[in-house]
Write an enzyme that holds these catalytic residues in place. Structure first.
Site, PDB file in Angstrom:
ATOM      1  N   GLU A  70       1.898   3.867  -4.153  1.00 46.04           N
ATOM      2  CA  GLU A  70       1.434   2.444  -4.164  1.00 46.04           C
ATOM      3  C   GLU A  70       2.227   1.567  -5.028  1.00 46.04           C
ATOM      4  O   GLU A  70       2.589   0.617  -4.672  1.00 46.04           O
ATOM      5  CB  GLU A  70      -0.062   2.520  -4.888  1.00 46.04           C
ATOM      6  CG  GLU A  70      -0.981   3.075  -3.998  1.00 46.04           C
ATOM      7  CD  GLU A  70      -2.310   3.524  -4.508  1.00 46.04           C
ATOM      8  OE1 GLU A  70      -3.200   3.487  -3.701  1.00 46.04           O
ATOM      9  OE2 GLU A  70      -2.584   3.624  -5.528  1.00 46.04           O
TER      10      GLU A  70
ATOM     11  N   ASP B   6       0.802  -1.193  -0.061  1.00 45.53           N
ATOM     12  CA  ASP B   6       0.099  -0.039   0.003  1.00 45.53           C
ATOM     13  C   ASP B   6       0.843   1.146   0.001  1.00 45.53           C
ATOM     14  O   ASP B   6       1.744   1.000   0.284  1.00 45.53           O
ATOM     15  CB  ASP B   6      -0.883   0.035   1.297  1.00 45.53           C
ATOM     16  CG  ASP B   6      -2.133   1.142   0.973  1.00 45.53           C
ATOM     17  OD1 ASP B   6      -2.281   1.227  -0.171  1.00 45.53           O
ATOM     18  OD2 ASP B   6      -2.689   1.232   1.969  1.00 45.53           O
TER      19      ASP B   6
ATOM     20  N   ASP C 198      -5.178  -2.794  -2.513  1.00 44.01           N
ATOM     21  CA  ASP C 198      -6.450  -2.271  -2.278  1.00 44.01           C
ATOM     22  C   ASP C 198      -6.546  -1.002  -3.466  1.00 44.01           C
ATOM     23  O   ASP C 198      -7.472  -0.448  -3.701  1.00 44.01           O
ATOM     24  CB  ASP C 198      -6.967  -1.740  -1.060  1.00 44.01           C
ATOM     25  CG  ASP C 198      -5.907  -0.778  -0.539  1.00 44.01           C
ATOM     26  OD1 ASP C 198      -5.727   0.351  -1.233  1.00 44.01           O
ATOM     27  OD2 ASP C 198      -5.774  -0.821   0.702  1.00 44.01           O
TER      28      ASP C 198
ATOM     29  N   HIS D 230     -27.187  12.580   9.609  1.00 41.36           N
ATOM     30  CA  HIS D 230     -26.937  12.946  11.257  1.00 41.36           C
ATOM     31  C   HIS D 230     -27.711  11.903  12.235  1.00 41.36           C
ATOM     32  O   HIS D 230     -28.400  11.214  11.859  1.00 41.36           O
ATOM     33  CB  HIS D 230     -27.779  14.161  11.371  1.00 41.36           C
ATOM     34  CG  HIS D 230     -29.203  14.383  11.026  1.00 41.36           C
ATOM     35  ND1 HIS D 230     -30.222  13.872  11.918  1.00 41.36           N
ATOM     36  CD2 HIS D 230     -29.803  14.577   9.975  1.00 41.36           C
ATOM     37  CE1 HIS D 230     -31.362  13.799  11.387  1.00 41.36           C
ATOM     38  NE2 HIS D 230     -31.291  14.136   9.961  1.00 41.36           N
TER      39      HIS D 230
ATOM     40  N   GLU E  24     -32.199  19.444   4.003  1.00 37.33           N
ATOM     41  CA  GLU E  24     -33.234  18.347   4.110  1.00 37.33           C
ATOM     42  C   GLU E  24     -34.204  19.236   3.083  1.00 37.33           C
ATOM     43  O   GLU E  24     -34.742  20.444   2.896  1.00 37.33           O
ATOM     44  CB  GLU E  24     -33.914  17.748   5.253  1.00 37.33           C
ATOM     45  CG  GLU E  24     -35.019  16.888   4.831  1.00 37.33           C
ATOM     46  CD  GLU E  24     -34.505  15.540   4.012  1.00 37.33           C
ATOM     47  OE1 GLU E  24     -34.469  15.724   2.708  1.00 37.33           O
ATOM     48  OE2 GLU E  24     -34.265  14.658   5.116  1.00 37.33           O
TER      49      GLU E  24
ATOM     50  N   ASP F 211      -1.089  -1.036   5.253  1.00 37.81           N
ATOM     51  CA  ASP F 211      -1.465   0.259   5.383  1.00 37.81           C
ATOM     52  C   ASP F 211      -1.075   0.803   6.576  1.00 37.81           C
ATOM     53  O   ASP F 211      -0.431   2.224   6.651  1.00 37.81           O
ATOM     54  CB  ASP F 211      -3.098   0.456   5.401  1.00 37.81           C
ATOM     55  CG  ASP F 211      -3.561   1.933   5.774  1.00 37.81           C
ATOM     56  OD1 ASP F 211      -3.591   2.616   4.911  1.00 37.81           O
ATOM     57  OD2 ASP F 211      -3.995   2.135   6.948  1.00 37.81           O
TER      58      ASP F 211
END
Length: 438
Positions: free
Chosen positions: A50, A9, A75, A242, A318, A124
């Site tokens: 990487e 990684d 990954d 939330h 919203e 990682d």
């Protein structure tokens, strides 16, 4: 022939920014770690780090046994697909690194496999240790490393098939997750009550599923495996609904036209739980929030843990549910039956009393999405918002029809994630994850 596994990684804190890599060589049959490598490499991109991690891992494996069959697990889909020969390598920084990696072992002796990030924790951790050492003006010290895998976990990982089995397990866990506590009550609406709008019915313009200015929005994007590989790091939206308010467990409409409630005691506990989980992952680089109080409080809990500022985005509020604010679905059906039926049947119909239609919300959310993608290129952004904006972002990423809003479950304080690529393609990576609350 001896079987070895290389897990590698790399990371960059800024992309480009201070970067480092980590790699571990495992014994194939047992999963026991045999060698580790890590290094701080100065300022570089994620992809460069990487590739350097891959090279270090392959060199460590060759030092152990030049004749071994090596399975590389990473990954980074970019590196895996390019080294497997399925994606072209166009970026000038990538070509010499890929060529160097390919020369370490003879052709056919190395295979490549993509794994989810949570199964690449050893490499990682090594990469992060290297970056921490560079930050402090030094280099990674193997004797001070705490990244060694637990032996039993390593053996389990070595025997586990990648990708598909993990995804199936996640889906099964999701099906068993807690029932949705949504501020947009949908569980009371039967599936048949929300048909797709008729093709002959005029409707307002719908938001594009592709970000504006992208190749997809102009109709030229390639899709899926055919898309270009050298796109750089995507913008990733980690979508956080939330925490609970007093209205949430009662499944009452609670939009932007109501009382703007604060988090309940349960909601504050949920906010702290998700903050702890995100802090442990260490991937969030920016935080944006709806202006409504319940979102700002949730975002504030995370920001306090991560040491980040919160940017408020008006477009993430919203839906305005008009006269339905504060009512349950059953109460709306009793008082405004015809209006409710029309609303369920068409995204262009607004709630009673001057609320917002889902089509209007979709256009608003698509506009804020495009602004955030432009502002945060290559970054991982926590987007703290509400049921309808989260579902809308997922719907647009999938290119799904408007009625799909009624087909998604979204619990309080749940996490979802969408990655956006430079060619206009988007990938839904997570939906309604509540594992941090259990």
């Amino acid at each position: 022939m001896r079987q070895l596994i290389v897990e590698a990684d790399g990371g960059s804190r800024g992309n480009p920014g201070p970067a480092g890599y980590g790699a571990v060589v495992l014994d194939g049959p047992t999963g026991e770690p045999l060698a580790e490598a890590a290094e701080y490499i100065g300022v570089a991109t994620n992809n460069v780090a990487e590739y350097k991690g891959l090279i270090a891992g392959l060199k460590a494996a060759k030092a152990l046994d030049p004749a071994a069959a090596v399975r590389v697990r990473m990954d980074s889909k970019l590196v895996v697909e390019q080294m497997s020969g399925r994606w072209q390598i166009k970026h000038p920084d990538m070509k010499p690194l890929a060529a160097e990696a390919a020369r370490i072992f003879p052709a056919g002796q190395v295979t490549f496999e993509w794994i989810p990030r949570e199964r690449n924790k050893h490499a990682d951790r090594l990469a992060n240790e290297a970056m921490d050492a560079g930050r402090d003006g030094g280099q990674w010290d193997a004797s001070a490393s705490t990244a060694a895998l637990d032996a039993s976990a390593a053996r389990a990982a070595a025997m586990t098939e990648a990708g598909a089995n993990e995804a199936v397990g996640r889906a099964a866990r999701t099906e068993r997750s807690e029932a949705e506590r949504t501020e947009t009550p949908t569980s009371s609406a039967p599936a048949s009550s929300a048909p797709a709008p008729s093709a002959t019915t005029p409707s307002a313009p719908t938001p594009s599923s592709a970000p504006s200015g992208s190749a997809a929005s102009s109709g030229t994007a390639s899709v899926g495996w055919g898309s270009s590989a050298d796109l750089g790091a995507p913008v990733t939206f980690v979508l956080l609904r939330h925490g609970e308010t007093a209205l949430t467990p009662e499944k009452r409409f609670s939009g932007s036209g109501g009382s703007d409630p604060e988090l309940s005691a349960a909601g504050r506990r949920q906010a702290e739980a998700v903050a702890a989980s995100l802090a442990a992952r260490g991937t969030i680089q920016e935080i944006v929030s709806s202006p409504l109080r319940r979102c700002r409080e949730t975002a504030g809990a995370v920001a306090s843990r991560l040491g980040l500022e919160v940017t408020v985005e008006e477009g993430l509020r919203e839906t305005d549910f008009g006269a339905w604010e504060g009512l349950t679905f059953a109460e709306v059906r009793e008082r405004y039956a015809d209006d409710l039926s029309a609303w369920l049947a068409s995204p262009d119909v607004a709630p009673t009393g001057g609320g917002e239609s889902f089509a209007a919300v979709g256009r608003r959310v698509a506009a804020v999405r495009d602004r955030l993608l432009e502002r945060y290129r290559g970054r991982t952004v926590l987007v703290v918002t509400h049921v309808t904006p989260v579902k809308t972002l997922v719907r647009l990423a999938l290119g799904a029809p408007p009625e799909s809003l009624f087909r998604m479950e979204l619990s309080a304080a749940s996490l979802s994630a969408v990655a956006y690529y430079a060619d206009g393609n988007a990938s839904v990576r997570l939906l309604n994850d509540t594992s941090h609350l259990r």
